[in-house]
Every structure is written in structure tokens, then in C-alpha cells.
Scaffold this active site. Structure first.
Site, PDB file in Angstrom:
ATOM      1  N   GLY A  17       0.746  -1.481   0.074  1.00  0.00           N
ATOM      2  CA  GLY A  17      -0.131  -0.447  -0.224  1.00  0.00           C
ATOM      3  C   GLY A  17       0.962   1.505  -0.266  1.00  0.00           C
ATOM      4  O   GLY A  17       1.964   1.143  -0.386  1.00  0.00           O
ATOM      5  N   MET A  19       1.524   3.285   2.338  1.00  0.00           N
ATOM      6  CA  MET A  19       2.498   3.138   3.685  1.00  0.00           C
ATOM      7  C   MET A  19       3.517   2.406   3.932  1.00  0.00           C
ATOM      8  O   MET A  19       4.347   2.268   4.856  1.00  0.00           O
ATOM      9  CB  MET A  19       1.678   3.752   5.044  1.00  0.00           C
ATOM     10  CG  MET A  19       0.541   4.860   4.578  1.00  0.00           C
ATOM     11  SD  MET A  19      -0.029   5.810   5.946  1.00  0.00           S
ATOM     12  CE  MET A  19       1.537   5.958   7.037  1.00  0.00           C
ATOM     13  N   VAL A  22       2.396  -5.545   3.423  1.00  0.00           N
ATOM     14  CA  VAL A  22       1.686  -6.880   4.214  1.00  0.00           C
ATOM     15  C   VAL A  22       2.318  -7.950   4.033  1.00  0.00           C
ATOM     16  O   VAL A  22       2.183  -8.236   2.848  1.00  0.00           O
ATOM     17  CB  VAL A  22       0.611  -6.629   4.044  1.00  0.00           C
ATOM     18  CG1 VAL A  22      -0.234  -7.209   5.508  1.00  0.00           C
ATOM     19  CG2 VAL A  22      -0.073  -4.979   4.062  1.00  0.00           C
ATOM     20  N   LYS A  36       2.286  -5.536   9.305  1.00  0.00           N
ATOM     21  CA  LYS A  36       2.222  -4.429   8.245  1.00  0.00           C
ATOM     22  C   LYS A  36       3.627  -3.884   8.723  1.00  0.00           C
ATOM     23  O   LYS A  36       3.576  -3.746   9.706  1.00  0.00           O
ATOM     24  CB  LYS A  36       0.881  -4.496   8.748  1.00  0.00           C
ATOM     25  CG  LYS A  36       0.884  -3.516   7.811  1.00  0.00           C
ATOM     26  CD  LYS A  36      -0.637  -1.796   8.032  1.00  0.00           C
ATOM     27  CE  LYS A  36      -1.017  -1.454   6.740  1.00  0.00           C
ATOM     28  NZ  LYS A  36      -2.515  -0.847   7.504  1.00  0.00           N
ATOM     29  N   ASP A 132     -10.062   6.854   4.584  1.00  0.00           N
ATOM     30  CA  ASP A 132      -9.667   6.137   3.252  1.00  0.00           C
ATOM     31  C   ASP A 132      -9.980   5.002   3.195  1.00  0.00           C
ATOM     32  O   ASP A 132      -9.988   3.735   2.399  1.00  0.00           O
ATOM     33  CB  ASP A 132      -7.775   5.321   3.219  1.00  0.00           C
ATOM     34  CG  ASP A 132      -7.471   5.002   1.945  1.00  0.00           C
ATOM     35  OD1 ASP A 132      -8.360   5.511   0.913  1.00  0.00           O
ATOM     36  OD2 ASP A 132      -6.683   4.914   1.820  1.00  0.00           O
TER      37      ASP A 132
END
Length: 295
Positions: A17, A19, A22, A36, A132
Site C-alpha cells: 500500500g 504506507m 503486508v 504490516k 480512506d
């Protein structure tokens, strides 16, 4: 096979993603978890590391089964913050949509929407804004449980400055699923009705196979969201019944004052729309002689 903090063995890559990455992992005690791990370039920013770490706190504060529980957090050997979360089995709505040819059937979408709004209501009750919401962040487990993922850009009103780490004008989120006030970077205007817009945009996409604003790259969608009202759902998918389309269209109102006031209000409206569809189908079948009229 890599070990993280001598506790977690990385088993497989799951997803990436904006940020973090995972991974599926196994704790040294044998329990399976999801790791994560914050991207290395972001880990150098102390405020981003703190924001990321607090994602788990946000999720646990809500205490709803539709929010993924955070089990632990720590710093990896390379200095990157990571969160340990329950490992889910299933697929997100974007994966499900793509697997089924680009769209999801209306009955399934209405069931998922009901569950989404229930989770969101709980989050808002705890003063957590997701910020989000999109198909990738709605997960359906193999047991058909709906989970909201990724509270990484959430805002938690706990009275601490660290709970709000974005300056006015800074945009966080995903352009195609971002309400106008968020696209404009108006932090003070983002509230529960901004998440309602995200729900509407998610439902619009899984029902039509298109985003609210047609065409363009991420920057173009950001500009369109900030300046242009959403397309009416039935302009893109005329087959969607009016009662359902009207609920989603209201969620996508450009002026947030015209949206549903909260998640519960939208949930009830969708339930009424669904009920009207059931009654309409029953009436039509009766007219066709397909069912016996009630006594």
C-alpha cells in the site's frame, strides 16, 4: 524465511500500500499473523512512524469485530515500525470485483454495505474517522464476515496533537474515493460525512465497474473530485433500482450538508430501499401468477 525481532518468520508477501507492505508470518509460538511493515523511506519520518504505529491503537479502540485487531507493534532490525495483526483469509472487494468480471451483484453489495456501515458507525462513535474507504479496504472473509482495513490515515479525536499529524492543505487518502473537502486539503471540514462519501464511492464502483469521476490519472481524479459533483449512479448503471441509486447519490452529494448525517442514517435508508425492492418483486410475481397471494 526472514526473522523479524527473532519472533516472526515471514512466510509470504500479501500486498503493498501507500504506507506499508503486508506479509503473512508465523510467531515463534506457532500462531499465524499478518505483519504490516512501514515502507523504509517513510520510516525516516518520525511523525509518519508514529501515525503508522497508532493505526493499531485506533483499530483496537473501536472494539468492533469488523475491525482487524492489532496484537503487537515493534521496530524491525532495519528501523521500520511494524504492526502485528490478525491474519485474514478471503479477499477484498476490489479482488472480488475483478474476479467476478468487474462488478458485484446488487444483493451482495447491499449486504456488504450494511455491514460496512455498522463498522463505520462504531468507529464514529469512538470518534475515529477512517478517511480512506475504498474497495481495497473492505475485506470479505471466507466466513462472509466484512472487515474494514487500513486505518493508517485515520483521525482519532483523543485531544492529543499526535492524533492529527497532517497540516492544512496536506492530502491523505485515495483520489478516486476521496470526498471534495478532503481532496481540497481542508482538514477542518473532514468529518463523519466525509466517510459517508467514501462509502458511496465504494458502492458506486463495485456496482458499475467505474469510479465516480470517469477517466484520467490519480491527479486528474483529485482535481475532478475537488471541483465536480459525482455522476448520478443511474447515468452509469441504469439497471440499478431508483431507491438504491437515490441512497448512494445522496451519499455522494458534493455539499456534505446534503449527505446522510451519519452511518446509521445511511444504513437505515439502504434497508428501506432493500425492503422496497423485496416488496416490489413480490408484487410483480403475484401479478404474474408466480406466487400465491397472502391469506
Amino acid at each position: 524465511g526472514t526473522m523479524v525481532r527473532d519472533k516472526y518468520r515471514i512466510d509470504a508477501f500479501i500486498a503493498t500500500g501507500s504506507m506499508a507492505n503486508v506479509y503473512a508470518a508465523t510467531h515463534r509460538n506457532g500462531s499465524r499473523v499478518a505483519l504490516k511493515i512501514l515502507h523504509n523511506d517513510l520510516a525516516r519520518d518520525a511523525s509518519m512512524s508514529e501515525r503508522f504505529r497508532r493505526e493499531g491503537y485506533f483499530a483496537n479502540a473501536i472494539g468492533h469485530p469488523g475491525v482487524v485487531r492489532a496484537i503487537d507493534d515493534d521496530i524491525a532490525e532495519d528501523g521500520c515500525v511494524f504492526i502485528v495483526m490478525e491474519l485474514l483469509e478471503g479477499e477484498n472487494l476490489e479482488q472480488r470485483r475483478q474476479r467476478l468480471g468487474g462488478k458485484l451483484p446488487l444483493p451482495e453489495v447491499l449486504q456488504i454495505a450494511d455491514a460496512m456501515l455498522d463498522v463505520l458507525s462504531a468507529a464514529h462513535d469512538h470518534e475515529v474517522l477512517h478517511r480512506d474507504l475504498k474497495p481495497e479496504n473492505v475485506f470479505v472473509t471466507r466466513k462472509n464476515e466484512v472487515k474494514l482495513l487500513d486505518f493508517g490515515v485515520a483521525r482519532f479525536n483523543d485531544g492529543r496533537r499526535s492524533s492529527e499529524m497532517t497540516a492544512a492543505g496536506m492530502v491523505l487518502g485515495t483520489p478516486a474515493f476521496m470526498p471534495p473537502e478532503q481532496a481540497l486539503g481542508r482538514r477542518e471540514d473532514v468529518d463523519v460525512r466525509s466517510d459517508i462519501w467514501g462509502v458511496g464511492a465504494t458502492l458506486f464502483t463495485v456496482l458499475t465497474g467505474e469510479s465516480v469521476h470517469a477517466g484520467g490519472d490519480a491527479k486528474s481524479k483529485l482535481i475532478a473530485t475537488a471541483r465536480t459533483p459525482a455522476r448520478p449512479l443511474r447515468d452509469v448503471a441504469p439497471h440499478i433500482p431508483r431507491p438504491v441509486a437515490s441512497v448512494i447519490d445522496r451519499a455522494l452529494a458534493f455539499d456534505k450538508a446534503k449527505r446522510w448525517a451519519d452511518a446509521n442514517a445511511m444504513r437505515e435508508a439502504l434497508r428501506w430501499a432493500r425492503m422496497s425492492l423485496d416488496e416490489d418483486v413480490a408484487s410483480r410475481l403475484e401479478q404474474l401468477g408466480e406466487v400465491e397471494p397472502p391469506p
